[in-house]
Design an enzyme around this catalytic site. Structure first.
Site, PDB file in Angstrom:
ATOM      1  N   ASP A  43       0.869  -1.289  -0.193  1.00 53.34           N
ATOM      2  CA  ASP A  43       0.184   0.175  -0.048  1.00 53.34           C
ATOM      3  C   ASP A  43       0.731   0.960   0.205  1.00 53.34           C
ATOM      4  OD1 ASP A  43      -1.123  -2.187   0.921  1.00 53.34           O
ATOM      5  OD2 ASP A  43      -2.563  -1.393   3.140  1.00 53.34           O
TER       6      ASP A  43
HETATM    7  N1  DQQ Z   1      -2.150  -3.817   3.755  1.00 54.81           N
HETATM    8  C1  DQQ Z   1      -3.777  -3.885   4.093  1.00 54.81           C
HETATM    9  C2  DQQ Z   1      -4.644  -2.505   5.272  1.00 54.81           C
HETATM   10  C3  DQQ Z   1      -3.096  -3.131   5.984  1.00 54.81           C
HETATM   11  C4  DQQ Z   1      -1.838  -2.913   5.318  1.00 54.81           C
HETATM   12  C5  DQQ Z   1      -4.429  -3.803   2.524  1.00 54.81           C
HETATM   13  C6  DQQ Z   1      -0.648  -3.749   5.902  1.00 54.81           C
HETATM   14  O1  DQQ Z   1      -5.237  -3.198   5.674  1.00 54.81           O
HETATM   15  O2  DQQ Z   1      -2.638  -2.188   7.099  1.00 54.81           O
HETATM   16  O3  DQQ Z   1      -3.775  -4.213   1.394  1.00 54.81           O
HETATM   17  O4  DQQ Z   1       0.525  -4.818   4.994  1.00 54.81           O
END
Ligand code: DQQ
Length: 576
Positions: free
Chosen positions: A64
């Site tokens: 992300d």
């Molecule tokens: N990636 C998810 C999120 C979390 C993060 C979404 C963890 O919900 O915070 O891809 O790497």
């Protein structure tokens, strides 16, 4: 299309629930944790499918985008990063800065586990710039091995450092939010950028109760003591965990972006959620009722799995920010790999960020428009142009003279008549399935026509991006496909026939435009000026580097005219 979506949303929800949960889209998402591989690092990194101008670090896993912002002359991009390997794990906030959102300088990780409240991970979050004080990052801390989640804050150590290299997590008030009674402690994460309204800062935190997706609202007067509002700002049944919510205003007129705190009669609000169960994200347009702190989607905006998507391909955990230097709202999104974890370990890297997109409300008010940021044009190099090229059924014409593996293509197609459009069957609610049935080689009436990207010379491999037009009872239905099924001779890959419907009125103008950003293992396409967008990850074996070709084609009975095509070789950006 809005109406069609409404009518079929229920069927779509049921269908998607069954099919997508079972298949998990084939995407090797981070939830498939591979503890034994998390710290397997490779000395060498394979360059074969690395991108030339899409953001990626030199090695290892990324997911992300986090806390994007512009502050004191620099754009900042933080992102979830595994410093030790190329599968998800050991997550920190990596940090890069840029003057132009295209060329990036890597800094040391900004946030990493160091406190009791984030000892087991520093997960996604956002940045808020507090007027007169500077930026604050809110992120999710993982407290224990059960993945208990709390929301934490971090501030720059030295506001006079132009890069904001070091961040500290004050012990006072941290964690700022813990899951209260009735809140799911292990699905409670990804705080939004805060907005200021009625004397309070407000944020959302994504969560779920059983299968109901929830965006909890928290309020604070001082950004330190936060209290949960009695009601979530919004929830939706049957959508599962809401990851990475994003909530912001868009102007009802023009393309200018708005600061996150703007409210009023001249704005609509957007609520986007990333649905953990399908790894696709959906948004609605609606009204934010500030007096009750509730968001209500418009009745033209389907809430959940039949609804609108920023991108109908591989694009997840996105986050937008307001760029005050050009008064625009910019969207970042993560494009995961579509290959296997073994491939990722072999490559020594996994994950890229999509090209940042400017985003605004379509004049019709029913959807958003997205377009690659204008700074991308600075990478355009050698140009080839074509105009008034007629394509009859079965024509494939090569666009020669550019580096087809690293290119930007803009094309406008026109057609004289829609009479021969194929009949649209109302059961075709799922665009991806329809594209799977009616691929680029299947002859149609008006279409399929479009481009073949990353094509090998003799078309053993190609990723077609194309339109197909159907006739429904009182209107035409336009499908845009980005079909990865023939993208690679390699078999163990996820090769979806990604597709979306395009909400255009062909009764006034018989034209459709397409832009594709081609970058070795990514084809990122914008249909009808950014109304329907699809990012595909592909891994050609033959159509690599200077062996890649680009074609325009038509496989419909109605002749198509390439009114104008401009394509550019793209220079590489300087990234990290
Ligand atoms: N990636 C998810 C999120 C979390 C993060 C979404 C963890 O919900 O915070 O891809 O790497």
């Amino acid at each position: 299309m809005g109406q069609l979506r409404c009518i079929h949303s229920l069927i779509a929800v049921l269908f998607l629930t069954v099919v997508l949960i079972i298949s998990n889209n084939g995407v090797d998402a981070f939830h498939k944790v591979h503890p034994h591989l998390q710290s397997v690092s490779r000395i060498s990194v394979s360059g074969k499918h690395r991108t030339g101008y899409h953001f990626q670090p030199p090695r290892n896993w990324i997911n992300d985008p986090n806390g994007p912002m512009h502050y004191n002359g620099y754009y900042h991009l933080f992102y979830q990063y595994n410093p030790k390997g190329s599968v998800w794990g050991n997550i920190v906030w990596a940090h890069s800065v840029s003057k132009d959102l295209i060329n990036w300088k890597a800094l040391e990780p900004a946030i990493y586990p160091s406190k009791p409240f984030d000892k087991f991970g520093c997960w996604s979050g956002s940045a808020t710039i507090i007027p007169g004080k500077g930026p604050v990052i809110l992120y999710t801390g993982i407290v224990d091995a059960n993945k208990t989640q709390v929301q934490c804050y971090a501030v720059p150590e030295d506001l006079s450092d132009p890069f904001l290299t070091k961040w500290i997590k004050p012990d006072e008030y941290n964690p700022i939010v813990v899951a209260g009674p009735g809140v799911n402690r292990t699905d409670f994460r990804d705080p939004t950028t805060a907005w200021f309204e009625d004397g309070h800062w407000k944020i959302l935190v994504g969560s779920r109760r059983k299968h109901r997706g929830i965006a909890y609202l928290y309020r604070s007067r001082d950004f330190k003591k936060w209290i949960r509002a009695k009601h979530p700002i919004h929830t939706a049944a049957g959508t599962g965990m809401w990851e990475c919510p994003d909530f912001y205003p868009v102007s009802m007129k023009g393309t200018m972006g708005l600061d996150t705190s703007v409210v009023g009669n001249h704005v609509k609000h957007v609520l986007k959620n990333s649905l953990d169960e399908t790894r696709f994200e959906y948004y609605t347009l609606g009204t934010y009722f500030t007096n009750i702190d509730r968001y209500i989607p418009d009745n033209t905006s389907v809430d959940g799995w039949g609804g609108l998507r920023y991108d109908y391909g591989n694009f997840y955990a996105s986050k937008s920010f307001f760029d005050p230097t050009m008064n625009r709202r910019i969207l970042w999104g993560w494009a995961n790999e579509s290959d296997t974890k073994e491939d990722d370990i072999h490559k020594g890297w996994a994950g890229i960020q999509a090209i940042p997109r400017t985003l605004w409300l379509d004049p019709g008010g029913r959807q958003l428009i997205q377009w690659p940021i204008e700074e991308l044009n600075s990478l355009r190099d050698k140009e080839v142009e074509m105009s008034n090229l007629k394509l009859v059924k079965g024509d494939y014409v090569e666009v020669k003279g550019i580096t087809a593996a690293q290119a930007d293509v803009e094309v406008t197609f026109s057609f004289s008549s829609l009479n021969e459009a194929e009949a649209f069957d109302l059961s075709w609610v799922n665009a991806e399935d329809l594209c799977g049935k009616k691929g680029s080689n299947i002859q149609g009436g008006v279409g399929p026509f479009g481009i073949l990207t990353l094509a090998s010379k003799n078309l053993e491999e190609f990723t077609p991006v194309f339109f197909r037009i159907f006739k429904a009872s009182n209107k035409h239905v336009v499908l845009l496909c980005s079909d990865a099924r023939s993208s690679s001779l390699k078999s163990e890959l996820y090769k979806p026939s990604f597709a979306g419907f395009v909400d255009v009125d062909l009764s006034t103008t018989k034209k459709l435009s397409l832009r594709s950003l081609i970058d070795h293992s990514v084809v990122e396409s914008f249909g009808a000026g950014g109304k329907t967008n699809i990012l595909s990850r592909v891994y050609p074996e033959l159509a690599v580097a200077d062996q890649a070709h680009l074609f325009v084609f038509n496989n419909g009975t109605v002749p198509i005219v390439v009114e104008n095509l401009r394509s550019w070789s793209m220079k590489s950006a300087v990234i990290n």
